[in-house]
Structures are given as C-alpha cells and as structure tokens.
Design a protein around this motif. Structure first.
Motif: not given
Length: 489
Positions: A428-436, A363-366, A446-454
């Motif tokens: 859910t993380l996007h939604a919570e971060c937008r509340k800040i 996760i990176d803060i935009d 704030l908004s964040v960019s998220i990269g997922i690796a499994c």
C-alpha cells in the motif's frame, strides 16, 4: 544613723522610677513609631493599588477586546451575507477605535493594521460574490436548455466552497454542454474565485498572527505591572517584619507576650507561606492554594505565592511541550531518532513479555540525491514532507510510530503486526508513494525501497537487531533494483 540608711532606699526608688519611666517612654516612642510606620505602609499600599491596578484592569480589558476582534474576524469570514459581514466589521471597528484613546503607539498601529486587514477581507469577499453572480448570469443567459441544475448549484453554494479541486465533476459536465469560449469564460471566473479563497485564507491567517502578537504584547505588559506590585508589597512586608524584630529587642520585659503574639500572628503564617513556596516544586497537576490570612500584607504575599505557583504550573506544561518538540523532526513533523529509539525499546519489551508480533519497516526514497541535485533542496524538502504525510496516515493506532531515521530514510513501527500484514502495508505504501507528483507539470514522481524486519525470539529480540535487520533488508531491496520490498531472513 537612720538618715544614711534612708538615702540608699530613696535612691533605689528613684532609680526604679527612672527605669520604669524610661521603659514607659521607650514603649510610647515605639508605639508612636509603629503607628506612623503602619500608616505609611497602608498609604503606600493604597497608592500602589491606585497606580497599578487601573492599568492592569485596562490591559486586561484591551486583551479581551483583542480576543473579541479575533472572534468577529472568524465570524465575518464564515458568514454568507454581506449585511452580516458589515455587522461584524462595525463591531470590530468599534473595538479598534477604542484603542485610539490609549497612548500606546504600537497598540494603535496594530489596531489600525487589523482593521485594514478586515476591510480588505470583506472587499475580497464582495468581489467573489460579484464573480459568483457573473457565473450565474452567464449560465442563465447561455443558449442551452439543460443548465438549470448548474444555475441552482452555483446559486446555492457559498463562495467559500468554490474550490477548483471540489468542482472538477461539475466542470467536466459543463464542458460538454458549453461552447469552448463560454466554458473558458466560466472557468476563468470560477478559477478567480478559487484563487481569491486562497488569498483570503492567507489574509485571515496573517491577521490572526497579528492578533496573537498583540495579545502577547498586552500579556507581557500586564506581567510587568504585576511584578512591580509584587515587589512593592514584598518591600512593605519586609518593613513589617523588621519592625516586629526591633520591637521585641526594645521591650524585653514583655518578651513572653510579644513572642506569643509574634508566633501566633506572624511566624506561623510566614511559615505556612514558606511551606507553600517549598511545595511549588512538587505541586503536581494543580497549583498551590493556601488559606487566607488576617493581615492584608501577608495575604497579598499569599496571593503572590499562588500566582507564582500558577506561573510555575504553566512553565511545567511548557516544559512538557518542549520535551515533546525535542522528540520531533523539525522538517517533517515525524518523530526523530531519539523518539524512535525510545519507542522501539518499549515495543520490543512488550513483545518479549507478551510474545506479541512486531514489524519494523525501513523506507528509503529512490534516487533522492539525484532529485536534490537536479531540482534543488527545496523540492527535496517538499518530497520529504509529502512522504511524512503519507506515513502519518498509516500510523494512527496506539504504539505505531513513523520516524525520520536520517536523510531520506524513514522507519515505521507496527506493534502486533505479522509478516503478512507488514507486506500488505508495504504494498500500500508503494502505491501511495507512486501517486506523489512534484513540480507544476507533474513531471517528477517518486518510488521507495522498503526493508522489513519482524520480531523473532532469540533472533531479532532487541531494538538494535531489528533496526540492523530492517536496514539489511532495505539494502537487499535497493540491490534488487529499487521500488520493491524485501524481508530479512
């Protein structure tokens, strides 16, 4: 011819008599010296106890008083009535005044400061009650017929519970029933009480810190006196040991008896003490405990060894705490990169053994650099702390971890989490971060960019590849315009 033969025999007998008398004289002198030495050691031990033990007892009593003062402070802060507050204040005042009998200037000064803080806290609490009474009177005298519920509400609620955040619904309802002037006056009083609560919380925290510093001061003083007692007793024990060695050298003809006594009464207990000292290093979760000894001086050494063992045990626990802190990021309170690498290696190993799913979110803060450049690094730090609080709410199951990867980048580990679950968490993380919202006017969001690796066997089956692929997915999310989520592959 018989007479010359008689002279050597006589001389031999005289020699033997002189030798025996000399040995008896040496034994008598050794006995007299030993009795005098033992009396001196016993007298010195008693003098040591008379000098230091009362001071240790007084220091321990002062430490207990300080703990009671902290208890009375918490009780006075939580009670509802002014009479109970005065009761706890008087109890604290009695304990604090007892410090005035000591000659320690620092102790007297800190005790006075604590008493001043308690009086200030009670004064603020009384002011809150007066403001609460004004709110009740204002609601009772208002020219409206349907305010009885609100009068009862503000009569029943404690002043500690009056917080602006928790009274929004009540205030919204009152706003529709009062004139603007009445509502502004009422809101002023309530807001004043709420601000005083914040001030009280800060004051109580500051007083507790002062009490903790005073307790630490008393503990260090007691530790110094204990070291002095241990040193004096150690010197006495060394004198006893040297005496026995000298006595064995002088009394050769009774060496067997002396060696037996020495072995039985001195060497074996000393060896047990030495073994106890050596066992401290591997004592495990419990301090060392030794059998009581018959000699008071050796038993004092045993007690000192047990005290040292207890100290080493506490130091071991402190080292464990330091190890925990070494794996924590100082600003956000999250795990640092070192802890992240260790945890990720562990979870990848589990996935390899049991074929469990594993998801890693990078996760990176935009636009974080622009935020720092525009509003300063202090606001940037607050932003990082807010993000950390959000991530901690998402990582509470065993094996889950939130870590600061570096700068404004964070990494979240979710064992036994599928791709679909990871996407749901990311949304859910996007939604919570937008509340800040930062700054008093809430103008910065704030908004964040998220990269997922499994985890995938043969593709992403190592910690390095998981982090690399998550970082690549994060790069894709930022390239796609930020404020979005991308999955590697």
């Amino acid at each position: 011819m018989a007479h010359p033969k008689f002279i050597p025999q006589f001389k031999m007998s005289v020699t033997l008599l002189v030798v025996v008398l000399g040995l008896l004289l040496m034994f008598t002198l050794a006995l007299m010296l030993s009795l005098g030495l033992l009396r001196d050691i016993s007298a010195k031990t008693r003098a040591t106890a008379e000098d230091y033990l009362p001071e240790l007892l007084r220091t321990q009593q002062d430490a207990l008083k300080v703990e009671k003062i902290g208890t009375y402070l918490d009780a006075a802060y939580r009670v509802q009535s002014a009479s109970e507050e005065r009761h706890y204040r008087l109890l604290s005042q009695v304990l604090i005044h007892s410090f005035m009998l000591d000659q320690d200037a620092y102790l007297m000064s800190e005790a006075n400061n604590i008493m001043f803080d308690i009086r200030e806290m009670l004064g603020v609490r009384q002011m809150q009650r007066e403001l609460q009474q004004k709110v009740q009177v204002q609601l009772s005298e208002a020219d409206y017929t349907d305010l009885s519920y609100f009068v009862g509400f503000f009569s029943a609620i404690s002043v500690q519970s009056i917080q602006m955040e928790s009274l929004q619904n009540i205030l919204e309802r009152l706003k529709t029933r009062l004139t603007p002037d009445d509502f502004d006056s009422l809101l002023y009083h309530i807001n004043f009480i709420s601000d005083l609560n914040v001030q009280l919380d800060w004051l109580v925290k500051d007083t507790h810190e002062r009490i903790e510093h005073l307790s630490a001061y008393l503990s260090s003083d007691a530790a110094l006196k204990a070291r002095l007692i241990t040193r004096d007793i150690g010197d006495d024990a060394l004198k006893i040991s040297n005496y026995f060695l000298i006595l064995i050298a002088l009394l050769i003809f009774v060496s067997a008896i002396i060696l037996f006594s020495f072995q039985r009464l001195i060497l074996r207990p000393v060896q047990e003490l030495v073994n106890g000292l050596r066992a401290i290093e591997g004592q495990g979760e419990r301090p060392i405990r030794l059998q009581p000894l018959c000699f008071k001086e050796l038993d004092t050494i045993r007690q000192s060894i047990e005290d040292y063992s207890s100290l080493a045990h506490r130091l071991q626990k402190a080292n464990l705490e330091l190890e925990r802190l070494s794996q924590m990021d100082g600003l956000t309170g999250l795990a640092n990169r070192r802890c992240l690498d260790q945890s990720l290696d562990t979870e990848v190993g589990r996935s390899l053994r049991y074929h469990h799913p594993l998801a890693v979110l990078m996760i990176d803060i935009d636009h974080f650099k622009r935020l720092n450049d525009t509003y300063g690094h202090q606001l940037g730090d607050e932003c990082l702390k807010e993000m950390a609080r959000i991530f901690q709410r998402f990582t509470h199951r065993p094996g889950e971890l939130a870590a600061r990867f570096g700068g404004e980048e964070f990494t979240l580990i979710f064992p036994e989490t599928t791709v679909e679950d990871a996407l749901q968490i990311a949304e859910t993380l996007h939604a919570e971060c937008r509340k800040i919202s930062l700054l008093p006017d809430k103008s910065v969001s704030l908004s964040v960019s998220i990269g997922i690796a499994c985890f995938r066997m043969g593709v992403t089956d190592s910690a390095e590849r998981l982090l690399k692929h998550a970082d690549q997915a994060l790069y894709d999310a930022k390239s796609a315009g930020r404020n979005c989520t991308r999955i590697y592959g």
